[in-house]
Design a protein around this motif. Structure first.
Motif, PDB file in Angstrom:
ATOM      1  N   UNK A 245       0.829  -1.211   0.000  1.00 15.02           N
ATOM      2  CA  UNK A 245       0.000   0.000   0.000  1.00 15.02           C
ATOM      3  C   UNK A 245       0.861   1.257   0.000  1.00 15.02           C
ATOM      4  N   UNK A 246       1.925   1.263   0.803  1.00 21.21           N
ATOM      5  CA  UNK A 246       2.776   2.444   0.877  1.00 21.21           C
ATOM      6  C   UNK A 246       3.453   2.715  -0.462  1.00 21.21           C
ATOM      7  N   UNK A 247       4.002   1.670  -1.118  1.00 22.66           N
ATOM      8  CA  UNK A 247       4.693   1.878  -2.385  1.00 22.66           C
ATOM      9  C   UNK A 247       3.715   2.251  -3.492  1.00 22.66           C
ATOM     10  N   UNK A 334     -16.679  13.482   2.172  1.00 25.95           N
ATOM     11  CA  UNK A 334     -16.051  13.831   3.442  1.00 25.95           C
ATOM     12  C   UNK A 334     -14.554  14.008   3.196  1.00 25.95           C
ATOM     13  N   UNK A 335     -13.882  14.770   4.057  1.00 22.40           N
ATOM     14  CA  UNK A 335     -12.469  15.064   3.877  1.00 22.40           C
ATOM     15  C   UNK A 335     -11.626  13.791   3.983  1.00 22.40           C
ATOM     16  N   UNK A 336     -10.642  13.665   3.110  1.00 25.43           N
ATOM     17  CA  UNK A 336      -9.678  12.564   3.196  1.00 25.43           C
ATOM     18  C   UNK A 336      -8.278  13.116   3.002  1.00 25.43           C
ATOM     19  N   UNK A 337      -7.306  12.478   3.648  1.00 24.15           N
ATOM     20  CA  UNK A 337      -5.909  12.866   3.529  1.00 24.15           C
ATOM     21  C   UNK A 337      -5.040  11.626   3.645  1.00 24.15           C
ATOM     22  N   UNK A 338      -4.087  11.519   2.763  1.00 22.33           N
ATOM     23  CA  UNK A 338      -3.183  10.350   2.700  1.00 22.33           C
ATOM     24  C   UNK A 338      -3.987   9.051   2.692  1.00 22.33           C
ATOM     25  N   UNK A 339      -4.888   8.980   1.724  1.00 25.42           N
ATOM     26  CA  UNK A 339      -5.801   7.842   1.635  1.00 25.42           C
ATOM     27  C   UNK A 339      -5.768   7.247   0.233  1.00 25.42           C
ATOM     28  N   UNK A 353      -4.726   8.897   6.780  1.00 30.26           N
ATOM     29  CA  UNK A 353      -3.756   7.833   6.943  1.00 30.26           C
ATOM     30  C   UNK A 353      -2.661   8.212   7.917  1.00 30.26           C
ATOM     31  N   UNK A 354      -1.982   7.193   8.456  1.00 33.51           N
ATOM     32  CA  UNK A 354      -0.857   7.400   9.345  1.00 33.51           C
ATOM     33  C   UNK A 354       0.425   6.911   8.698  1.00 33.51           C
ATOM     34  N   UNK A 355       1.098   5.951   9.361  1.00 28.56           N
ATOM     35  CA  UNK A 355       2.311   5.380   8.783  1.00 28.56           C
ATOM     36  C   UNK A 355       2.017   4.692   7.450  1.00 28.56           C
ATOM     37  N   UNK A 356       0.815   4.178   7.325  1.00 23.52           N
ATOM     38  CA  UNK A 356       0.354   3.546   6.093  1.00 23.52           C
ATOM     39  C   UNK A 356      -0.885   4.303   5.616  1.00 23.52           C
TER      40      UNK A 356
END
Length: 361
Positions: A245-247, A334-339, A353-356
């Motif tokens: 997911x991160x990559x 709705x607001x999303x960030x790093x998703x 999102x956090x670390x992932x």
């Protein structure tokens, strides 16, 4: 020359994004899918015999392949062949890994009788002229050639790593090592002398009764490296494995750089795909869009910043989409960030999102 695109893996590290979807069919960059990268490279490299080996959720990929038409592979002679697991003979059964997939199709490959096999995965985004790699392989009289690049230790631990001498010969190979001894990784682009590869697969099958034939790194590549005629060719450009997911998220963020290392619309090497017909994106007066990719069919009424929107995405008025990847036909209310938002999702609650990255499906 025969190209095998190995497109049968489950992609378990991508979680819900590959529940019910083959990983090579996963959307990327707004309008593309992961398998578009190896197939586009084949087209531009003038490789016209391509077999796509499928297994997991094959129906999700078959429609997109369209008999090879987007990549000029829908031909009377040669072109694309889609290969599925079979039953009824000793080579039948489900594939246990990429080496096993080739081994179970050994008889068909022998009938085709290629001099060289170009073997590709659909797990990464990159642009590469395979013809240059094939030329280097022939010049060296190699049994195997691995296209390589340099990655961090953290990334190298989930890939195959190699040690290379001053001439380019591979002297050691480790498969997904816990503590990598090298930052040179294989890119899952390999060229094999076909007869040497098939002979080695048969040897390994006989020695281990098939138990060692899973992925390349378990037995096949170590055996070939041991024989001393495996070589490395540096890719020399952008390459990112998108198996986590991160990559996957980070590869999209790379596209948004002011001067990205890889241009999907490079006029000399465009990525080709099977595209649906959509109207141009609509950016309403209430919208604010910064450093983003907005695909056809989108309607944006809110704020979009450093994000990639797939086809037909709707962003409601007053809503913010920041540092996110939104796949096609989703509605963001709705607001999303790093998703990462999967296809067809209706986002009704805020997510960050956090670390992932947060995944919304």
């Amino acid at each position: 020359m025969l190209c095998l695109v190995l497109a049968g893996g489950e992609g378990g590290r991508l979680g819900r994004l590959t529940d019910g979807r083959a990983k090579p069919a996963l959307p990327f960059g707004g309008v593309y899918r992961l398998i578009d990268f190896p197939l586009s490279n084949c087209h531009h490299s003038r490789i016209s015999d391509v077999w796509v080996i499928q297994q997991y959720e094959a129906h999700t990929l078959s429609e997109h392949l369209a008999n090879g038409r987007p990549w000029d592979l829908d031909r009377t002679w040669g072109g694309m062949r889609v290969v599925h697991p079979t039953t009824g003979d000793e080579e039948g059964g489900f594939y246990e890994g990429n080496a096993d997939a080739i081994n179970r199709n050994r008889a068909a490959i022998e009938r085709f009788d290629p001099e060289l096999l170009l073997v590709l995965s659909a797990d990464a985004v990159y642009q590469l002229d395979y013809a240059d790699v094939l030329d280097r392989h022939r010049e060296r009289g190699a049994e195997a050639t691995a296209v390589t690049t340099v990655k961090s230790v953290a990334e190298a631990s989930r890939l195959g790593t190699v040690a290379v001498d001053g001439d380019g010969r591979v002297t050691a190979f480790e498969y997904k090592p816990d503590e990598p001894q090298s930052d040179i990784v294989t890119t899952e682009v390999f060229v094999y002398h076909a007869k040497a590869l098939l002979r080695t697969l048969a040897e390994l099958e006989g020695e281990g009764e098939g138990e060692t034939l899973s992925d390349f790194g378990h037995a096949l590549l170590p055996r070939l490296v041991e024989r001393g005629n495996t070589w490395a060719v540096d890719l020399g450009g952008y390459w990112r494995d998108v198996g986590t997911l991160e990559s996957y998220w980070q590869a999209h963020m790379d596209l948004l750089e002011p001067e990205p290392e890889m241009r999907l619309d490079d006029p000399e090497w465009p990525i080709l795909t099977r595209a649906s017909q959509r109207s141009p994106a609509r950016i309403e007066a209430s919208a604010e869009v910064q450093s983003s990719l907005i695909s056809p069919g989108c309607t944006v009424r809110g704020r979009v910043s450093r994000s990639v929107l797939g086809r037909g995405v709707v962003v409601a008025e007053g809503v913010s989409v920041v540092d996110s990847v939104v796949l096609g036909d989703s509605v963001i209310e709705a607001d999303i960030e790093r998703a990462i938002v999967d296809e067809g999702a209706d986002v009704l609650e805020e997510a960050t999102g956090g670390d992932e990255p947060a995944v919304i499906a």
